[in-house]
Design a protein around this motif. Sequence first.
Motif, short mmCIF file in Angstrom:
data_model
loop_
_atom_site.label_atom_id
_atom_site.label_comp_id
_atom_site.label_asym_id
_atom_site.label_seq_id
_atom_site.Cartn_x
_atom_site.Cartn_y
_atom_site.Cartn_z
N GLN A 208 0.82 -1.20 0.00
CA GLN A 208 0.00 0.00 0.00
C GLN A 208 0.86 1.27 0.00
O GLN A 208 0.49 2.27 -0.60
CB GLN A 208 -0.93 0.00 1.21
CG GLN A 208 -2.02 -1.08 1.14
CD GLN A 208 -2.86 -1.13 2.40
OE1 GLN A 208 -2.36 -0.97 3.52
NE2 GLN A 208 -4.16 -1.37 2.22
N VAL B 63 -2.85 4.04 -5.49
CA VAL B 63 -4.21 3.77 -5.92
C VAL B 63 -4.43 4.56 -7.22
O VAL B 63 -4.09 5.73 -7.31
CB VAL B 63 -5.24 4.22 -4.85
CG1 VAL B 63 -6.66 4.11 -5.37
CG2 VAL B 63 -5.06 3.39 -3.59
N GLU C 107 -9.42 -3.87 -1.47
CA GLU C 107 -9.21 -2.79 -0.50
C GLU C 107 -10.42 -1.86 -0.60
O GLU C 107 -11.15 -1.88 -1.60
CB GLU C 107 -7.93 -2.02 -0.82
CG GLU C 107 -6.66 -2.85 -0.73
CD GLU C 107 -5.44 -2.09 -1.18
OE1 GLU C 107 -4.94 -1.25 -0.39
OE2 GLU C 107 -5.00 -2.30 -2.32
N LEU D 132 -11.96 2.17 0.19
CA LEU D 132 -11.70 3.58 0.50
C LEU D 132 -12.91 4.19 1.19
O LEU D 132 -14.01 4.23 0.61
CB LEU D 132 -11.42 4.37 -0.77
CG LEU D 132 -10.13 4.09 -1.53
CD1 LEU D 132 -10.08 4.94 -2.79
CD2 LEU D 132 -8.92 4.35 -0.66
N GLU E 185 -11.89 9.60 1.85
CA GLU E 185 -10.62 9.38 1.15
C GLU E 185 -10.77 9.41 -0.37
O GLU E 185 -9.77 9.38 -1.09
CB GLU E 185 -10.02 8.03 1.56
CG GLU E 185 -9.72 7.88 3.04
CD GLU E 185 -8.54 8.71 3.49
OE1 GLU E 185 -7.62 8.92 2.68
OE2 GLU E 185 -8.55 9.16 4.65
N TRP E 186 -12.01 9.46 -0.88
CA TRP E 186 -12.24 9.27 -2.31
C TRP E 186 -11.48 10.26 -3.19
O TRP E 186 -10.95 9.89 -4.23
CB TRP E 186 -13.74 9.37 -2.64
CG TRP E 186 -14.54 8.22 -2.14
CD1 TRP E 186 -14.08 7.13 -1.45
CD2 TRP E 186 -15.94 8.03 -2.27
NE1 TRP E 186 -15.11 6.28 -1.13
CE2 TRP E 186 -16.27 6.80 -1.63
CE3 TRP E 186 -16.96 8.76 -2.87
CZ2 TRP E 186 -17.57 6.31 -1.58
CZ3 TRP E 186 -18.25 8.27 -2.81
CH2 TRP E 186 -18.56 7.06 -2.18
N LYS F 219 -5.98 6.62 1.90
CA LYS F 219 -5.67 5.49 2.78
C LYS F 219 -6.77 4.45 2.63
O LYS F 219 -7.92 4.70 2.95
CB LYS F 219 -5.56 5.94 4.24
CG LYS F 219 -5.17 4.82 5.18
CD LYS F 219 -5.15 5.27 6.63
CE LYS F 219 -4.65 4.17 7.55
NZ LYS F 219 -5.43 2.92 7.43
N ALA F 220 -6.39 3.30 2.12
CA ALA F 220 -7.35 2.22 1.89
C ALA F 220 -7.34 1.24 3.05
O ALA F 220 -6.31 1.00 3.68
CB ALA F 220 -7.03 1.50 0.58
N TYR G 66 -18.03 2.44 1.01
CA TYR G 66 -16.63 2.38 0.61
C TYR G 66 -16.53 2.29 -0.91
O TYR G 66 -17.36 1.65 -1.56
CB TYR G 66 -15.94 1.14 1.20
CG TYR G 66 -15.87 1.10 2.70
CD1 TYR G 66 -14.90 1.82 3.39
CD2 TYR G 66 -16.77 0.31 3.43
CE1 TYR G 66 -14.83 1.78 4.78
CE2 TYR G 66 -16.70 0.26 4.82
CZ TYR G 66 -15.73 0.99 5.49
OH TYR G 66 -15.66 0.94 6.87
N VAL H 212 -11.40 -0.95 -4.29
CA VAL H 212 -10.09 -0.93 -4.94
C VAL H 212 -9.66 -2.39 -5.10
O VAL H 212 -9.72 -3.16 -4.14
CB VAL H 212 -9.06 -0.15 -4.10
CG1 VAL H 212 -7.67 -0.25 -4.71
CG2 VAL H 212 -9.48 1.31 -3.96
N ARG I 208 -4.25 -2.05 -7.59
CA ARG I 208 -4.81 -0.98 -6.77
C ARG I 208 -5.67 -0.06 -7.63
O ARG I 208 -5.54 1.16 -7.62
CB ARG I 208 -3.72 -0.21 -6.04
CG ARG I 208 -2.82 -1.05 -5.16
CD ARG I 208 -2.20 -0.23 -4.04
NE ARG I 208 -3.14 0.00 -2.95
CZ ARG I 208 -3.01 0.96 -2.04
NH1 ARG I 208 -2.00 1.81 -2.11
NH2 ARG I 208 -3.89 1.10 -1.07
N LYS J 108 -9.14 1.63 -8.82
CA LYS J 108 -10.45 2.09 -8.34
C LYS J 108 -11.50 1.71 -9.37
O LYS J 108 -11.56 2.30 -10.45
CB LYS J 108 -10.44 3.60 -8.11
CG LYS J 108 -9.72 4.05 -6.86
CD LYS J 108 -10.12 5.44 -6.44
CE LYS J 108 -9.56 6.49 -7.38
NZ LYS J 108 -9.77 7.87 -6.85
#
Length: 482
Positions: free
Chosen positions: A39, A44, A284, A286, A290-291, A297-298, A310, A313, A322, A324
């Motif tokens: 990560q 991402v 993962e 989000l 965090e979008w 931070k996932a 969420y 990811v 990673r 989206k």
Amino acid sequence: MYPVETQSEQFFSLIDRAKFTEFGLKYNFASITTIKEFQERVPVVTYEEHYPWIERVMRGEKNILWPSEINWFSKSSGTTNSRSKFIPVSEESLEECNYRGGKDMLTLYFDNKIDSQLFDGKSISIGGSLHPNPFNTPAMTGDISAIITRNMPKWAEMFRIPPPEIALLERWEDKMERMIEICSKENVTGIAGVPTWTVVLIESIVERMGAKNALEVWPNFEVFFHGAVSFTPYRSLFRDRLFPSDKVNYFETYNASEGFFAIQDDFALQDQMLLMLDYGVFYEFLPVEEWEKEFPKALTLDEVELEKSYAMVISTNGGLWRYKIGDTVKFTSKYPFRIKITGRTKHFINAFGEELMVENADQALTVAAANAKVDLKEYTAGPVYMDSDSKGGHEWIIECSQLPENCDQFIEILDNKLREVNSDYDAKRQNDIALVKPKVHFVASGTFYTWMEKRGKLGGQHKVPRLSNSREYLEEILEIIK
């Protein structure tokens, strides 16, 4: 039984298999010993950010994102982007993800319905078409359903219609005509497809056969496997008009261009699906806050909370890292981990801080349609911007089976339900502070079909975009209905 451990195994398997690809060498997969290191090291990305790597694969370069040769590229419906998206589909992702998902779907369905007679008849599959890869003609692009159809195992072909040569026809009108002709004569016991296009096919067959509903054509019909869009707006249309019987079942799947992710595992858990954790996909999540961050931070599976939205990811055995996907989900249970799709990261209205999501719209419209005793077919909505003379608001275009007897009451119920399920919307509606009551256009049956036809997005996994933070879709449809 061990979901977190299973996801950890999937993660280390993925980076081990890809450690000598160009992507794996760039981020030194061989030295990664923890998920946290991965990560911190790998960003991402959106499709646009990942595309330079994907383009190299499409041009025929080897060992770029994934070690095995990739000859198939799933073409996204592109509802959030006017540009088409091409997702690499490896042999591993077909076998370990898509086909395993299909087998598990049937297994879970039969577990819920032990007296099923599904295989006594045929199941309809409505798919897209295939085209040569524009950069490398031996490879092919197309809707994920078309890729699966072309590579369908022989055992599955025995139970599905129409035959591949018809299912893969490029021209939607030709495909529909042939499907109507073939499917109306078969003992159809199931359908798998996107609700939008399934409705078009079923209504056409019912009309052609002079029947009152689909059960008069297919008396042994027992299940609709649906996905790609929320079934909530379509549920009453199917249960009350197309298949008016409690014996018909509805089973949800989450099968996207990027992979097969989740399957409903219990008839009683409507709109909830079991997240499939051993399909060559590492997940993962989000949080909303965090979008839009540059370095979000996932969370991993063990860190998620229930009933929070969420953005998904994924890292996959097709070479997405990673990535989206654009879908938003919330967890309805843990151990087992079940999810509910809540919308798209780009399908919302937040022009005035109201943060209206697709899930809110589906809930409110379902209540309004039920009260008006009409079946909801399609809808889209967007903002009405403030100016010096007027306040802001939302404008809706709604297609129902028939016009509500009291349109004002429909709008009132829609507005009240939106206020009930979305506190931000409610705050903006207080005394018409920032938002006035919604403006609604009720349009004739077939309007959305005409619009999608004009956009070249008939059939396959193309979807009607439900909500938008711009007026692009609204203006296009309003031009049609002038």
